[in-house]
Write a protein that holds these residues in place. Structure first.
Motif, PDB file in Angstrom:
ATOM      1  N   THR A  99     -25.836 -18.824 -38.859  1.00 52.80           N
ATOM      2  CA  THR A  99     -24.976 -19.384 -37.796  1.00 52.80           C
ATOM      3  C   THR A  99     -26.272 -19.763 -36.719  1.00 52.80           C
ATOM      4  OG1 THR A  99     -23.312 -17.994 -37.931  1.00 52.80           O
ATOM      5  CG2 THR A  99     -23.505 -19.029 -35.735  1.00 52.80           C
ATOM      6  N   PRO A 100     -26.585 -20.899 -36.389  1.00 57.84           N
ATOM      7  CA  PRO A 100     -27.686 -21.251 -35.343  1.00 57.84           C
ATOM      8  C   PRO A 100     -27.209 -20.734 -34.029  1.00 57.84           C
ATOM      9  CG  PRO A 100     -26.438 -23.145 -35.891  1.00 57.84           C
ATOM     10  CD  PRO A 100     -25.810 -22.193 -36.679  1.00 57.84           C
ATOM     11  N   VAL A 101     -28.337 -20.418 -33.355  1.00 56.77           N
ATOM     12  CA  VAL A 101     -28.364 -19.955 -31.803  1.00 56.77           C
ATOM     13  C   VAL A 101     -29.144 -21.073 -30.912  1.00 56.77           C
ATOM     14  CG1 VAL A 101     -28.869 -18.224 -30.218  1.00 56.77           C
ATOM     15  CG2 VAL A 101     -28.043 -17.582 -32.466  1.00 56.77           C
ATOM     16  N   ALA A 102     -30.186 -21.375 -31.541  1.00 53.23           N
ATOM     17  CA  ALA A 102     -30.955 -22.258 -30.598  1.00 53.23           C
ATOM     18  C   ALA A 102     -31.814 -23.192 -31.798  1.00 53.23           C
ATOM     19  CB  ALA A 102     -32.043 -21.502 -29.937  1.00 53.23           C
ATOM     20  N   ARG A 103     -32.650 -24.049 -31.223  1.00 54.48           N
ATOM     21  CA  ARG A 103     -33.417 -24.922 -32.035  1.00 54.48           C
ATOM     22  C   ARG A 103     -34.778 -24.155 -32.476  1.00 54.48           C
ATOM     23  NH1 ARG A 103     -31.596 -29.994 -32.042  1.00 54.48           N
ATOM     24  NH2 ARG A 103     -30.006 -30.630 -30.444  1.00 54.48           N
ATOM     25  N   GLY A 104     -35.254 -24.245 -33.736  1.00 57.65           N
ATOM     26  CA  GLY A 104     -36.453 -23.711 -34.221  1.00 57.65           C
ATOM     27  C   GLY A 104     -36.412 -23.268 -35.567  1.00 57.65           C
ATOM     28  N   LYS A 105     -37.316 -22.559 -35.886  1.00 56.37           N
ATOM     29  CA  LYS A 105     -37.669 -22.206 -37.359  1.00 56.37           C
ATOM     30  C   LYS A 105     -37.384 -20.699 -37.478  1.00 56.37           C
ATOM     31  CE  LYS A 105     -40.836 -25.859 -38.512  1.00 56.37           C
ATOM     32  NZ  LYS A 105     -42.070 -26.299 -39.075  1.00 56.37           N
ATOM     33  N   VAL A 106     -36.659 -20.412 -38.580  1.00 57.43           N
ATOM     34  CA  VAL A 106     -36.606 -18.861 -38.694  1.00 57.43           C
ATOM     35  C   VAL A 106     -36.544 -18.509 -40.311  1.00 57.43           C
ATOM     36  CG1 VAL A 106     -33.885 -19.261 -39.141  1.00 57.43           C
ATOM     37  CG2 VAL A 106     -35.050 -16.939 -38.046  1.00 57.43           C
ATOM     38  N   THR A 107     -36.597 -17.287 -40.694  1.00 55.41           N
ATOM     39  CA  THR A 107     -36.624 -16.879 -41.996  1.00 55.41           C
ATOM     40  C   THR A 107     -35.680 -15.837 -42.299  1.00 55.41           C
ATOM     41  OG1 THR A 107     -39.152 -17.281 -42.207  1.00 55.41           O
ATOM     42  CG2 THR A 107     -37.927 -15.790 -43.727  1.00 55.41           C
ATOM     43  N   ILE A 108     -34.605 -16.506 -43.209  1.00 54.13           N
ATOM     44  CA  ILE A 108     -33.543 -15.396 -43.693  1.00 54.13           C
ATOM     45  C   ILE A 108     -33.815 -14.727 -44.828  1.00 54.13           C
ATOM     46  CG2 ILE A 108     -31.234 -15.369 -44.434  1.00 54.13           C
ATOM     47  CD1 ILE A 108     -31.540 -16.162 -41.344  1.00 54.13           C
ATOM     48  N   THR A 109     -33.838 -13.286 -44.799  1.00 53.58           N
ATOM     49  CA  THR A 109     -34.327 -12.500 -46.085  1.00 53.58           C
ATOM     50  C   THR A 109     -32.957 -11.687 -46.577  1.00 53.58           C
ATOM     51  OG1 THR A 109     -36.581 -12.237 -45.080  1.00 53.58           O
ATOM     52  CG2 THR A 109     -35.969 -10.567 -46.759  1.00 53.58           C
ATOM     53  N   ALA A 110     -32.760 -11.667 -47.894  1.00 51.56           N
ATOM     54  CA  ALA A 110     -31.735 -10.957 -48.482  1.00 51.56           C
ATOM     55  C   ALA A 110     -32.446  -9.759 -49.357  1.00 51.56           C
ATOM     56  CB  ALA A 110     -30.890 -11.839 -49.324  1.00 51.56           C
ATOM     57  N   THR A 111     -32.014  -8.714 -49.471  1.00 52.74           N
ATOM     58  CA  THR A 111     -32.356  -7.603 -50.082  1.00 52.74           C
ATOM     59  C   THR A 111     -31.493  -6.876 -50.916  1.00 52.74           C
ATOM     60  OG1 THR A 111     -34.243  -7.351 -48.255  1.00 52.74           O
ATOM     61  CG2 THR A 111     -33.711  -5.379 -50.005  1.00 52.74           C
ATOM     62  N   TYR A 112     -31.722  -6.792 -52.249  1.00 53.42           N
ATOM     63  CA  TYR A 112     -30.885  -6.265 -53.052  1.00 53.42           C
ATOM     64  C   TYR A 112     -31.446  -5.563 -54.001  1.00 53.42           C
ATOM     65  CZ  TYR A 112     -26.815  -5.335 -56.212  1.00 53.42           C
ATOM     66  OH  TYR A 112     -25.943  -4.591 -57.016  1.00 53.42           O
ATOM     67  N   GLY A 113     -31.259  -4.228 -54.414  1.00 58.38           N
ATOM     68  CA  GLY A 113     -31.746  -3.567 -55.714  1.00 58.38           C
ATOM     69  C   GLY A 113     -33.134  -3.495 -55.864  1.00 58.38           C
ATOM     70  N   GLY A 114     -33.646  -3.184 -54.778  1.00 57.44           N
ATOM     71  CA  GLY A 114     -35.084  -3.013 -54.580  1.00 57.44           C
ATOM     72  C   GLY A 114     -36.086  -4.594 -54.517  1.00 57.44           C
ATOM     73  N   LYS A 115     -35.342  -5.522 -54.517  1.00 57.69           N
ATOM     74  CA  LYS A 115     -36.044  -6.889 -54.583  1.00 57.69           C
ATOM     75  C   LYS A 115     -35.678  -7.491 -53.048  1.00 57.69           C
ATOM     76  CE  LYS A 115     -37.949  -6.718 -58.347  1.00 57.69           C
ATOM     77  NZ  LYS A 115     -39.274  -6.657 -58.976  1.00 57.69           N
ATOM     78  N   SER A 116     -36.386  -8.455 -52.821  1.00 55.62           N
ATOM     79  CA  SER A 116     -36.067  -9.446 -51.540  1.00 55.62           C
ATOM     80  C   SER A 116     -36.523 -10.639 -51.898  1.00 55.62           C
ATOM     81  CB  SER A 116     -36.632  -8.840 -50.451  1.00 55.62           C
ATOM     82  OG  SER A 116     -36.572  -7.485 -50.170  1.00 55.62           O
ATOM     83  N   ILE A 117     -35.517 -11.661 -51.282  1.00 53.32           N
ATOM     84  CA  ILE A 117     -35.766 -13.146 -51.237  1.00 53.32           C
ATOM     85  C   ILE A 117     -35.796 -13.784 -49.982  1.00 53.32           C
ATOM     86  CG2 ILE A 117     -33.718 -13.695 -51.938  1.00 53.32           C
ATOM     87  CD1 ILE A 117     -34.743 -15.821 -53.616  1.00 53.32           C
ATOM     88  N   SER A 118     -36.587 -14.620 -49.496  1.00 54.66           N
ATOM     89  CA  SER A 118     -36.856 -15.259 -48.331  1.00 54.66           C
ATOM     90  C   SER A 118     -36.338 -16.782 -48.494  1.00 54.66           C
ATOM     91  CB  SER A 118     -38.105 -14.816 -47.664  1.00 54.66           C
ATOM     92  OG  SER A 118     -38.145 -13.527 -47.462  1.00 54.66           O
ATOM     93  N   ILE A 119     -35.712 -17.255 -47.418  1.00 58.32           N
ATOM     94  CA  ILE A 119     -35.308 -18.499 -47.374  1.00 58.32           C
ATOM     95  C   ILE A 119     -35.487 -19.086 -45.755  1.00 58.32           C
ATOM     96  CG2 ILE A 119     -33.563 -20.267 -47.438  1.00 58.32           C
ATOM     97  CD1 ILE A 119     -32.943 -16.950 -49.087  1.00 58.32           C
ATOM     98  N   PRO A 120     -36.459 -20.179 -45.909  1.00 56.31           N
ATOM     99  CA  PRO A 120     -36.943 -20.800 -44.527  1.00 56.31           C
ATOM    100  C   PRO A 120     -35.848 -21.672 -44.263  1.00 56.31           C
ATOM    101  CG  PRO A 120     -38.076 -21.756 -46.251  1.00 56.31           C
ATOM    102  CD  PRO A 120     -37.402 -20.762 -47.064  1.00 56.31           C
ATOM    103  N   VAL A 121     -35.467 -21.498 -42.672  1.00 57.08           N
ATOM    104  CA  VAL A 121     -34.440 -22.307 -42.228  1.00 57.08           C
ATOM    105  C   VAL A 121     -34.863 -23.064 -40.966  1.00 57.08           C
ATOM    106  CG1 VAL A 121     -32.141 -22.139 -41.072  1.00 57.08           C
ATOM    107  CG2 VAL A 121     -32.740 -20.854 -43.057  1.00 57.08           C
TER     108      VAL A 121
END
Length: 864
Positions: A672-694
């Motif tokens: 959900t956006p709050v303001a204009r800009g760049k952010v990274t969303i990170t999901a962590t599961y089972g000892g692993k992580s993945i990041s998605i630039p938004v």
């Protein structure tokens, strides 16, 4: 008349004040009568020109006091000698005056003695150099400011900083004790200093710098003092004598006495000087013994003679006076040079006299060589053999000392020795040592020593409670093969693991031990393993489980004797992460997502098994990046793949995090956006992580409806701003952008609407989403500026109207007479306002017209 009135007024005020004081004084007198008047001084001595302050204190009957200095009536009986005003006395000339102080009927007097002003003091001597108890007269002269002088020796005051050294009376100085002092002479306001030296010597020299004395001897030394006047005197009896070694030598009035052998340093002090004399009591140049070495028999005697050579060349036998010592009293004893051989050996005898020492070596029946008739003895158990020991002495003689020597053997279990006779008990090697006169010799004894012993087995594997028999065979040089199992010495490195008796081995407990069979000097080693694991195996190498699942593991042990056994219940099972995995007797339970290492331990063997519970070996998202604007949402889905290659959707189970919640938030994959800009969303599961630039509403570029424009003052121009987002979409951001005019004097802008307010050039900027665009603008940009006439001729006082016409860059024209700026080069010839020129005086002037960025001129000529 005015001046007279002012004087009259001032006189009236003064009379009033004086009357008031009189009334107050009368009131005080009436209320509190004065008891007495006290002055701070009743005698004064001053020099011409000096001043002094007197104070008067009134003491009343009531006990109160008052400073009445100012109120007191002061009078001088000889004002030409000393005058007084309000208690301040001024010395006028040499003489005496009586000062009278009167207050409320009380009178006190002060006697003032005035003398001439002393300008300086001098003495007839700058310094004094006196002998002890001698005197010298000093004359002091005072020089006055009037040019006269006077001998004031008896009038001056004298002080001495060291009265124990010198004294002074009316200028007569006397030397009391050796040393230096300073006399201070004071007269009136002047003083001077006089240095005095009493019995101060420039040099102090002893007749001799060193003295040699015989014990209890004496000698006299002269101590010569050299004075500043060059005279020399013997002060031996007057000096102070000290010594650093009072037990060796001392001095009294120059006479030195030696008390004991040694050296001492004497110090003679007189006045401020001192000197030293080194005293050597009974000093010898050389000490000699008649022998450097001497041979004695045990219980024999001998003698040494000590001779001293003195500085005068004489010699003396001092054997009975020296101090004799022996380095080994149990070998040699010495008294006044007489030697006694007590025991066999060597010792050093020392003779000390004064600070000198000489030595001699004493040999008491010490053999130079000790030899046994054989170095190696080979015997069988129970045999015996006699050894013969011979000693060779320094004089070349030899003797059989077998009975006198000390015999020993390092292993009495193998052999025994007495006076050189060896008796053997059992197989082995022993060393026989013979010691005599500090020398030793060694003989090796070999008893039934085999060349080799061999065990029937080198390695034995058994279980607890099992038994085995080992045979040990000895091989000798003569070819014999003998079973020595029962005769050998058996030892074990671990009695709690395996025990052995005459080759019979019994397994006691799990472990490994080393058995050793020793016969003679030879050893046989047997390695024994009792119930020792060779390996430990687990039924699975790894486990991958889901939360709540379980699995069963089994453990198998293989021992060194190759027996196998299921030891699942015997193994110690542990989990490195009990929050994720537990294990009990091989049963594994998955508690929560995570990783753990299971450890199975039995004896000294350990096996580990990795366990994963809901762990991912890989994590993937349905998108690699997201770009969208405010008021929109996006869902990210996450898929996890475990170690068994099984995949499943874990979007709602994963932990989600936004790198900047002020730009975007995330919950179960929903961004959900709050303001204009760049952010990274990170999901962590089972000892692993993945990041998605938004990117939220991130502007890729910004364009304006005009890149440049020209306008006129008062005209409004609408500008439009378009933003292109990162995903390629465009939107009108005119109202949302931030607008600015670089020069606020030239115009204003709001939501893209620019209003020109003045002529000139400026730049308008529009900013949005981190991007800024600049739009240059020209206001009232002219192409030409001209007047309807370029020359005007007027008579003085006449006027003329001139019009200014502007042509803009867009081709339009405008009468700018009123808005233009009109100036004249000479207001005394022509003045101008709004195009109206007025001739003010004869001559030529230039009228300038300025509008926008243009300027033109009109030539004006004024005639009479």
């Amino acid at each position: 008349m005015k001046r007279f009135s002012q004087s009259k007024w001032l006189l009236t005020v003064i009379i009033f004040v004086l009357a008031s004081q009189a009334i107050l004084a009368g009131s005080a007198f009436a209320a509190d009568a004065i008891s007495k008047l006290v002055l701070n001084k009743n005698e004064l001595s001053l020099q011409v020109g000096d001043t002094a302050n007197l104070s008067a204190t009134a003491i009343y009957v009531s006990g109160t006091t008052e400073n009445a200095t100012v109120k007191t009536d002061w009078n001088s009986g000889s004002a030409d000698v000393a005058s007084v005003y309000a208690g301040v006395i001024t010395a006028k000339k040499e003489g005496k005056a009586v000062i009278t102080a009167t207050y409320l009927g009380q009178t006190e007097v002060v006697t003032v003695t005035v003398s001439k002003k002393v300008k300086s003091l001098t003495t007839d001597k700058q310094s004094l150099d006196l002998r002890l108890n001698a005197t010298d007269q000093v004359t002091i002269t005072a020089y006055y400011e009037d040019g006269t002088s006077e001998n004031v020796t008896s009038k001056a005051d004298y002080t001495v900083d060291a009265s124990s050294i010198a004294t002074v009376t009316n200028g007569l100085v006397k030397g009391q004790n050796p040393g230096s002092a300073t006399i201070t002479v004071t007269y009136m306001n002047q003083s001077l200093a006089l240095d005095v030296d009493v019995e101060v010597v420039r040099r102090l020299d002893a007749e001799k710098s060193s003295v040699s004395l015989l014990l209890k001897g004496t000698t006299s030394v002269k101590l010569m003092a050299t004075y500043p006047d060059g005279s020399v005197d013997d002060v031996s009896s007057k000096a102070v004598w000290t010594t650093d070694q009072p037990t060796i030598a001392d001095a009294l009035k120059g006479t030195i006495t030696g008390y004991s052998v040694g050296k001492a340093t004497l110090t003679a002090s007189y006045g401020t000087k001192s000197t030293t004399i080194v005293v050597d009591v009974d000093s010898t140049l050389k000490l000699e013994l008649d022998k450097q070495s001497i041979l004695l028999k045990k219980n024999g005697t001998g003698s040494l003679k000590l001779t001293a050579t003195y500085a005068n060349g004489t010699t003396a036998d001092i054997s009975d006076r020296a101090t004799w010592t022996s380095s080994k009293e149990d070998i040699v004893q010495v008294t006044k040079g007489q030697l006694n051989g007590i025991g066999i050996g060597e010792a050093t005898v020392s003779a000390k006299y004064g600070d000198k020492v000489v030595t001699a070596n004493v040999d008491v029946e010490v053999p130079r060589r000790l030899v046994v008739d054989t170095d190696l003895v080979t015997l069988k158990t129970g045999d015996s053999q006699q050894l013969v020991l011979r000693a060779t002495y320094a004089d070349g003689t030899t003797s059989n000392v077998s009975d006198s020597a000390a015999w020993s053997v390092d292993d009495e279990d193998i052999a025994f020795v007495s006076k050189g006779n060896i008796t053997t008990y059992k197989a082995g090697i022993a060393k026989v040592t013979a010691t005599y006169g500090g020398k030793s010799t060694v003989t090796q004894v070999e008893v039934d020593v085999p060349t080799l012993i061999k065990a029937s087995q080198k390695i034995v594997n058994m279980q607890i409670g099992d038994s085995a028999n080992i045979t040990v065979t000895a091989s000798f040089k003569d070819g014999r093969q003998v079973d020595v199992t029962d005769k050998a010495d058996w030892t074990t490195s671990g009695e709690d693991i395996a025990e052995v008796r005459s080759g019979a081995i019994t397994g006691i407990d799990t472990g490994a031990a080393t058995l050793t069979a020793t016969y003679g000097t030879r050893k046989a080693v047997i390695q024994v393993s009792v119930g020792v694991l060779k390996s430990l195996t687990i039924s699975s190498e790894k486990l991958v489980l889901k939360k709540g699942a379980s699995a069963t593991l089994t453990a198998e042990a293989i021992y060194t004797d190759d027996t196998k056994k299921d030891v699942t219940t015997d193994v110690i099972w542990t989990s490195s992460n009990l929050k994720s995995v537990t294990v009990n007797q091989g049963v594994v339970k998955a508690i929560a997502a995570g990783e753990s290492t299971l450890t199975a331990q039995l004896d000294n063997k350990t096996v580990t098994i990795p366990v994963q519970v809901d762990m991912a070996s890989d994590l993937t998202a349905n998108v690699t990046s997201l770009t969208f604007d405010l008021n929109e949402t996006r869902l990210i889905q996450i898929t996890a793949t475990d170690a068994n290659e099984a995949s499943r959707l874990v979007t709602t189970e994963a932990d989600w995090k936004s790198s900047n919640t002020s730009i975007a938030t995330v919950s179960k994959g929903l961004v959900t956006p709050v303001a204009r800009g760049k952010v990274t969303i990170t999901a962590t599961y089972g000892g692993k992580s993945i990041s998605i630039p938004v990117e939220i509403g991130v502007i890729d570029s910004l364009t304006a409806s005009k890149s440049y424009f020209v306008t006129k003052s008062g005209v409004q121009t609408q500008l439009k701003l378009t933003a292109t987002l990162a995903d390629g979409t465009s939107k009108d951001v005119t109202d949302s952008a931030v607008w600015k005019v670089m020069s606020y004097k030239l115009g204003t802008v709001e939501k893209g609407l620019f209003t020109a307010t003045a002529s000139g050039k400026t730049t308008i900027t529009g900013s949005f989403g981190g991007k800024t665009i600049a739009i240059p603008v020209e206001i009232d940009a002219l192409k030409y500026l001209k007047t309807d006439v370029v020359k005007v001729t007027l008579k003085e006082g006449a006027t003329a109207n001139v019009a200014a016409l502007a042509t803009y860059t867009d081709g339009s024209e405008e009468d700018v007479t009123k808005p233009s700026l009109w100036t004249t080069s000479n207001i005394m010839i022509a003045d101008v306002k709004d195009g109206i020129i007025k001739a003010t005086g004869k001559g030529t002037a230039r009228i300038s017209v300025t509008f926008g960025s243009m300027r033109t001129t009109v030539q004006v000529t004024v005639t009479k």
